[in-house]
Design an enzyme around this catalytic site. Structure first.
Site, PDB file in Angstrom:
ATOM      1  N   ASN A   1       0.843  -1.196   0.000  1.00  0.00           N
ATOM      2  CA  ASN A   1       0.000   0.000   0.000  1.00  0.00           C
ATOM      3  C   ASN A   1       0.880   1.249   0.000  1.00  0.00           C
ATOM      4  O   ASN A   1       1.959   1.267   0.599  1.00  0.00           O
ATOM      5  CB  ASN A   1      -0.993   0.013   1.173  1.00  0.00           C
ATOM      6  CG  ASN A   1      -0.385  -0.251   2.530  1.00  0.00           C
ATOM      7  OD1 ASN A   1       0.595  -0.984   2.652  1.00  0.00           O
ATOM      8  ND2 ASN A   1      -0.948   0.351   3.567  1.00  0.00           N
ATOM      9  N   ILE A   2       0.418   2.274  -0.708  1.00  0.00           N
ATOM     10  CA  ILE A   2       1.176   3.519  -0.872  1.00  0.00           C
ATOM     11  C   ILE A   2       0.235   4.679  -0.543  1.00  0.00           C
ATOM     12  O   ILE A   2      -0.736   4.916  -1.270  1.00  0.00           O
ATOM     13  CB  ILE A   2       1.698   3.651  -2.323  1.00  0.00           C
ATOM     14  CG1 ILE A   2       2.514   2.404  -2.705  1.00  0.00           C
ATOM     15  CG2 ILE A   2       2.545   4.922  -2.465  1.00  0.00           C
ATOM     16  CD1 ILE A   2       2.849   2.316  -4.192  1.00  0.00           C
ATOM     17  N   GLU A   3       0.520   5.353   0.583  1.00  0.00           N
ATOM     18  CA  GLU A   3      -0.400   6.393   1.048  1.00  0.00           C
ATOM     19  C   GLU A   3       0.036   7.783   0.585  1.00  0.00           C
ATOM     20  O   GLU A   3       1.101   7.945  -0.018  1.00  0.00           O
ATOM     21  CB  GLU A   3      -0.522   6.298   2.576  1.00  0.00           C
ATOM     22  CG  GLU A   3      -1.051   4.934   2.982  1.00  0.00           C
ATOM     23  CD  GLU A   3      -1.284   4.770   4.469  1.00  0.00           C
ATOM     24  OE1 GLU A   3      -0.811   5.617   5.262  1.00  0.00           O
ATOM     25  OE2 GLU A   3      -1.946   3.777   4.832  1.00  0.00           O
TER      26      GLU A   3
ATOM     27  N   CYS B   1      -4.053   0.841  -2.620  1.00  0.00           N
ATOM     28  CA  CYS B   1      -3.966  -0.432  -1.900  1.00  0.00           C
ATOM     29  C   CYS B   1      -2.898  -1.339  -2.508  1.00  0.00           C
ATOM     30  O   CYS B   1      -2.581  -1.242  -3.704  1.00  0.00           O
ATOM     31  CB  CYS B   1      -5.296  -1.164  -1.952  1.00  0.00           C
ATOM     32  SG  CYS B   1      -6.624  -0.345  -1.078  1.00  0.00           S
TER      33      CYS B   1
ATOM     34  N   GLU C   1      -3.083  -4.454  -3.264  1.00  0.00           N
ATOM     35  CA  GLU C   1      -3.603  -5.313  -4.333  1.00  0.00           C
ATOM     36  C   GLU C   1      -3.516  -4.600  -5.677  1.00  0.00           C
ATOM     37  O   GLU C   1      -3.110  -5.163  -6.684  1.00  0.00           O
ATOM     38  CB  GLU C   1      -5.077  -5.678  -4.059  1.00  0.00           C
ATOM     39  CG  GLU C   1      -5.326  -6.477  -2.796  1.00  0.00           C
ATOM     40  CD  GLU C   1      -5.532  -5.599  -1.561  1.00  0.00           C
ATOM     41  OE1 GLU C   1      -4.924  -4.512  -1.472  1.00  0.00           O
ATOM     42  OE2 GLU C   1      -6.295  -6.025  -0.676  1.00  0.00           O
TER      43      GLU C   1
ATOM     44  N   CYS D   1     -10.426  -4.607  -0.096  1.00  0.00           N
ATOM     45  CA  CYS D   1     -11.497  -3.606  -0.027  1.00  0.00           C
ATOM     46  C   CYS D   1     -12.351  -3.676  -1.300  1.00  0.00           C
ATOM     47  O   CYS D   1     -11.984  -4.337  -2.287  1.00  0.00           O
ATOM     48  CB  CYS D   1     -10.906  -2.209   0.145  1.00  0.00           C
ATOM     49  SG  CYS D   1     -10.245  -1.516  -1.379  1.00  0.00           S
TER      50      CYS D   1
ATOM     51  N   CYS E   1     -10.662  -2.637  -4.623  1.00  0.00           N
ATOM     52  CA  CYS E   1      -9.751  -3.664  -5.153  1.00  0.00           C
ATOM     53  C   CYS E   1     -10.523  -4.844  -5.725  1.00  0.00           C
ATOM     54  O   CYS E   1     -10.130  -5.411  -6.744  1.00  0.00           O
ATOM     55  CB  CYS E   1      -8.781  -4.119  -4.074  1.00  0.00           C
ATOM     56  SG  CYS E   1      -7.576  -2.828  -3.694  1.00  0.00           S
TER      57      CYS E   1
HETATM   58  N1  THU Z   1      -5.394  -1.181   2.237  1.00  0.00           N
HETATM   59  C1  THU Z   1      -4.882  -2.026   1.292  1.00  0.00           C
HETATM   60  O1  THU Z   1      -3.710  -1.899   0.892  1.00  0.00           O
HETATM   61  N2  THU Z   1      -5.685  -2.999   0.819  1.00  0.00           N
HETATM   62  C2  THU Z   1      -6.970  -3.213   1.178  1.00  0.00           C
HETATM   63  O2  THU Z   1      -7.658  -4.020   0.581  1.00  0.00           O
HETATM   64  C3  THU Z   1      -7.510  -2.462   2.318  1.00  0.00           C
HETATM   65  C4  THU Z   1      -6.746  -1.270   2.714  1.00  0.00           C
HETATM   66  C5  THU Z   1      -4.537  -0.117   2.752  1.00  0.00           C
HETATM   67  C6  THU Z   1      -4.941   1.264   2.329  1.00  0.00           C
HETATM   68  C7  THU Z   1      -4.351   2.109   3.434  1.00  0.00           C
HETATM   69  O3  THU Z   1      -3.000   2.368   3.114  1.00  0.00           O
HETATM   70  C8  THU Z   1      -4.385   1.192   4.646  1.00  0.00           C
HETATM   71  O4  THU Z   1      -4.554  -0.125   4.157  1.00  0.00           O
HETATM   72  C9  THU Z   1      -5.487   1.510   5.644  1.00  0.00           C
HETATM   73  O5  THU Z   1      -6.708   1.571   5.016  1.00  0.00           O
END
Ligand code: THU
Length: 191
Positions: A85-87, A96, A98, A134, A137
């Site tokens: 995941n990259i915020e 996300c 995925e 989520c 995704c």
């Molecule tokens: N996140 C994912 O990488 N995949 C998911 O299916 C659910 C959420 C990440 C997004 C964010 O960086 C962190 O989890 C919290 O939501």
């Protein structure tokens, strides 16, 4: 343990009869039960995929949530693409794990996928129950399942590798919206 939030499952919970219902289902995979498999029972490729996702989560760029998500994608040609995941300071732009893995694969010329593994952890806590993808995704995975004309397996594991759920995109996004609803022909994108 029954893990779904449909009205039926809520009622089952209210009545406190989960165990009886699961027993009555006798291992049938249905609306309220997901298949769990021990790590040792996974195939070699599945093990590798899950371990790669576990490693990928440590690369997370997660200053805001501090939640670590790793995904790993297996292509039809048996290549594996990991992603994290990259915020972003603009929170809604987080990508996300995925989708990172999928976009990496597509941008490298691969669009046909067999399997996707996901592993997560918190900053200071282990995740006991494997994390499911989520909704956004699921929609993106569904796109590539439509392209392949096949289901895509999804493996959800905790970091201890003592709880692994084996499911699939069709199970996770029933009655989905996809390319066929738009009458789109995808064959030229199969790579
Ligand atoms: N996140 C994912 O990488 N995949 C998911 O299916 C659910 C959420 C990440 C997004 C964010 O960086 C962190 O989890 C919290 O939501």
């Amino acid at each position: 343990m029954i893990r779904e939030s449909s009205a039926i499952v809520k009622k089952i919970r209210e009545l406190n009869v989960e165990d009886e219902v699961l027993k009555a289902l006798g291992g049938v995979r249905g609306a309220c039960e997901f298949k769990e498999v021990g790590f040792d029972r996974l195939t070699k490729a599945q093990k590798k995929l899950v371990l790669m996702a576990n490693e990928a989560k440590e690369k997370a760029y997660n200053p805001y949530s501090k939640f670590y998500v790793g995904a790993s994608l297996l292509t039809e040609s048996n290549r594996m693409f990991p992603g994290c995941n990259i915020e972003n300071a603009s929170y809604g732009l987080a990508n996300c794990a995925e989708r990172t893995a999928i976009f990496k694969a597509v941008s490298e010329g691969f669009t046909l996928f067999k399997s996707l593994a996901i592993v997560t952890r918190g900053e200071n806590f282990e995740v006991e129950e494997p994390t499911a993808p989520c909704g956004a995704c699921r929609q993106v995975i569904n796109e590539f399942s439509s392209l392949a004309g096949k289901d895509i397996e999804i493996l959800l594991a905790n970091t201890k590798m003592n709880k692994i759920v084996v499911t699939s995109i069709r199970e996770l996004i029933p009655l989905s919206f996809g390319p066929s609803d738009l009458g789109i022909e995808l064959s030229q994108y199969k790579r």
